[in-house]
Design a protein around this motif. Structure first.
Motif, PDB file in Angstrom:
ATOM      1  N   GLU A  98       0.835  -1.208   0.000  1.00 51.05           N
ATOM      2  CA  GLU A  98       0.000   0.000   0.000  1.00 51.05           C
ATOM      3  C   GLU A  98       0.867   1.254   0.000  1.00 51.05           C
ATOM      4  OE1 GLU A  98      -2.821   2.380   3.140  1.00 51.05           O
ATOM      5  OE2 GLU A  98      -3.238   0.230   2.906  1.00 51.05           O
ATOM      6  N   CYS A 147       3.963  -4.627 -10.462  1.00 50.61           N
ATOM      7  CA  CYS A 147       2.890  -4.581  -9.467  1.00 50.61           C
ATOM      8  C   CYS A 147       2.188  -5.932  -9.355  1.00 50.61           C
ATOM      9  CB  CYS A 147       1.872  -3.507  -9.831  1.00 50.61           C
ATOM     10  SG  CYS A 147       2.364  -1.838  -9.378  1.00 50.61           S
ATOM     11  N   LEU A 151       2.112  -7.936  -5.813  1.00 49.37           N
ATOM     12  CA  LEU A 151       0.870  -8.267  -5.114  1.00 49.37           C
ATOM     13  C   LEU A 151       0.741  -9.780  -4.974  1.00 49.37           C
ATOM     14  CD1 LEU A 151      -1.616  -7.294  -3.693  1.00 49.37           C
ATOM     15  CD2 LEU A 151      -2.803  -7.146  -5.903  1.00 49.37           C
ATOM     16  N   ASP A 154       2.798 -10.730  -2.064  1.00 44.81           N
ATOM     17  CA  ASP A 154       2.117 -10.334  -0.833  1.00 44.81           C
ATOM     18  C   ASP A 154       1.046 -11.346  -0.443  1.00 44.81           C
ATOM     19  OD1 ASP A 154       2.328  -8.029   0.975  1.00 44.81           O
ATOM     20  OD2 ASP A 154       0.195  -7.746   0.549  1.00 44.81           O
ATOM     21  N   GLN A 207      -6.372   2.195  -1.441  1.00 42.95           N
ATOM     22  CA  GLN A 207      -6.983   1.364  -0.405  1.00 42.95           C
ATOM     23  C   GLN A 207      -8.217   0.630  -0.929  1.00 42.95           C
ATOM     24  OE1 GLN A 207      -7.595   4.073   2.897  1.00 42.95           O
ATOM     25  NE2 GLN A 207      -5.492   3.827   3.622  1.00 42.95           N
ATOM     26  N   LEU A 210      -6.901  -2.279  -3.047  1.00 43.26           N
ATOM     27  CA  LEU A 210      -6.349  -3.380  -2.254  1.00 43.26           C
ATOM     28  C   LEU A 210      -7.411  -4.100  -1.429  1.00 43.26           C
ATOM     29  CD1 LEU A 210      -2.968  -1.795  -1.085  1.00 43.26           C
ATOM     30  CD2 LEU A 210      -3.312  -3.587  -2.798  1.00 43.26           C
TER      31      LEU A 210
END
Length: 225
Positions: A98, A147, A151, A154, A207, A210
């Motif tokens: 983020e 990206c 992600l 993550d 936000q 995500l």
């Protein structure tokens, strides 16, 4: 008999300064960027020369064709504003994803959110100029693909080297990018009032992205059997 050098200069006569070649070239590129922003790529270099107060041939002394001039405008307005360090930022796992996305968009919008950048990009797209395809490819390779990989990391999903990026997940990131970019379109193309708090808008968009993207990525990315 009056010497020509002693004759008064007409008030509307352009003042032609003898500039070093590099400075004159820079001046032409700057003026061309503004000229194409105002007139699109249909604008004629003869008119550009007139606005600069120089001869038409002076432009072609530095740029043999109009396309060559447009290419230099692309490098000056678009390529030069792209920071190669942004890819490293996106891949920096010492920061939460983020925070990485928010920092990227904060810096990116600071570079591109002005009328000249936006108008040239829009004119180029409408004209079908190759610069738009090249710039979109730059965004995809230097931002979208990293990206997607970050992600996935993550979420403990397979890397893009193991499982290719799916159209669905790529469109997720283009959606985020488009949402932020559209703030600039509304501001500089539509010229409508937008939020004065750009940092807040960027944070909200990231936000929101995500909050929903992980579920879709888990569906879209299927590990090989």
């Amino acid at each position: 008999m009056t010497n020509r050098s002693q004759m008064p200069r007409r008030a509307d006569a352009p003042v032609r300064l003898h500039l070093p070649a590099a400075e004159r070239e820079r001046q032409i590129i700057e003026a061309a960027a503004q000229f194409f922003s105002d007139n699109g790529f249909e604008g004629q270099t003869r008119e550009l020369a007139k606005t600069m107060g120089i001869t038409h041939s002076a432009i072609f002394r530095y740029f043999p064709t109009k396309d060559a001039l447009i290419e230099r405008v692309y490098e000056h307005v678009f390529v030069a504003r792209w920071d190669s360090a942004w890819k490293a930022l996106i891949c920096d796992r010492s920061l939460p994803i983020e925070a990485r996305l928010i920092q990227f968009y904060s810096e990116y919008t600071e570079r591109i959110f002005d009328a000249r950048w936006m108008r040239i990009f829009m004119f180029a797209g409408l004209k079908g100029h190759p610069m738009t395809h090249r710039y979109v490819a730059l965004i995809r390779n230097q931002f979208i693909k990293p990206c997607c990989n970050e992600l996935r990391a993550d979420l403990a999903l397979p890397t893009i080297a193991t499982v290719a990026i799916t159209p669905r997940e790529e469109e997720l990131f283009w959606g985020l990018h488009g949402a932020v970019f559209y703030l600039g379109i509304r501001t500089f193309i539509y010229e409508v009032r937008t939020s004065p708090n750009r940092a807040e808008v960027i944070r909200d968009q990231v936000q929101t992205f995500l909050a929903g993207a992980p579920r879709i990525l888990r569906e879209a990315v299927i590990a090989p059997k």
